[in-house]
Design an enzyme around this catalytic site. Sequence first.
Site, mmCIF file in Angstrom:
data_model
loop_
_atom_site.group_PDB
_atom_site.id
_atom_site.type_symbol
_atom_site.label_atom_id
_atom_site.label_comp_id
_atom_site.label_asym_id
_atom_site.label_seq_id
_atom_site.Cartn_x
_atom_site.Cartn_y
_atom_site.Cartn_z
ATOM 1 N N LYS A 65 0.833 -1.385 -0.032
ATOM 2 C CA LYS A 65 -0.054 -0.198 -0.008
ATOM 3 C C LYS A 65 1.047 1.242 -0.024
ATOM 4 O O LYS A 65 0.475 2.124 -0.903
ATOM 5 C CB LYS A 65 -0.821 -0.133 1.162
ATOM 6 C CG LYS A 65 -2.084 -1.129 1.097
ATOM 7 C CD LYS A 65 -2.797 -0.914 2.433
ATOM 8 C CE LYS A 65 -4.049 -2.311 2.333
ATOM 9 N NZ LYS A 65 -5.048 -2.114 3.326
ATOM 10 N N ASP A 102 -9.732 2.554 3.179
ATOM 11 C CA ASP A 102 -9.897 1.889 4.368
ATOM 12 C C ASP A 102 -10.449 2.605 5.654
ATOM 13 O O ASP A 102 -11.315 2.181 6.325
ATOM 14 C CB ASP A 102 -8.116 1.519 4.770
ATOM 15 C CG ASP A 102 -7.650 0.216 3.849
ATOM 16 O OD1 ASP A 102 -8.655 -0.628 3.530
ATOM 17 O OD2 ASP A 102 -6.776 0.206 3.795
#
Length: 278
Positions: A65, A102
């Site tokens: 990420k 997220d």
Amino acid sequence: MDYYAVIGNPISHSLSPFIHHAFAKQTQQQLKYEAIQVVPEALFKMLSWLKEKKVRGINITLPLKRQAFQWVDKATQRARHAQAINMIKFLESGRSIGDNTDGVGFIRDLDRQFGFSLKNKKVLLLGAGGAAHGILPAILNEFPHGVTIWNRTESRARELVNQFSLQWSHAIDLRVDSNQSVQASHFDILINATSAGIKKEHLMLPAHLINPDVFCYDLSYGDAASPFLECAKKAHARACSDGLGMLVEQAAESFREWRGIQPDIQPVLEQLRKKLKI
Ligand code: ATR
């Protein structure tokens, strides 16, 4: 047919293909979504290849990420805050936009399940790694009363606080807790963002932290979430949740950005719980 992919390492257990195909079926969208294993050394090459192949969007999972954030042409504000992305959208021009869904997935799941808002709440965030990093901007955006970061390695917690304190410390009590002071504190919600459960390791916590007033949320699900949630149930925490709802919520946000349509997460979450027996 439009193509999408999730990349990470490992990736074989990823639920994202199941979730996105379920969203596509529900909203009558034609798309194909695949999981591709990518090691960090091959990430940039793979992203360029997927772009060349005219893939419309990519989800990025562990451990890529932060690295993927470096590749995109542009990043949304929430991705810049997290310095990490979990999705890429390709525009018609070929430009890549990186985003991080997220945090919003976590906030929405709390609201959907419990009607729980972090505004003015005292938050204890356990862990200071990638997962903690990814959700902290969204937590701060809700204007909690305070966020305390507890981490096994205190220096990492301090780094995380330093990164955000310039922008937030005027409004929110953002601090690192040493083991001594956490003993005497009281929180409204405990968020487990450590990887102790995934690694089947013990997470040492002062017993008084979990009590009937506190919400307990583990960002993982299945066996990884069990030790923390069992501990929470035993201590009669006010409510407990694993992170499966967050997983589906963050996927829904990617799907909405790619396809311009909001899927209904509840039936997909129910299918997943049945499939995984959790
Ligand atoms: P992730 O991307 O899943 O967050 P990570 O970046 O490696 O993975 O971070 C893992 C986090 O879990 C860290 O905060 C780690 O603490 P350290 O910084 O001290 O390593 C925490 N963690 C992992 N195992 C743990 C354990 N057994 N007890 C407590 N914390 C643990």
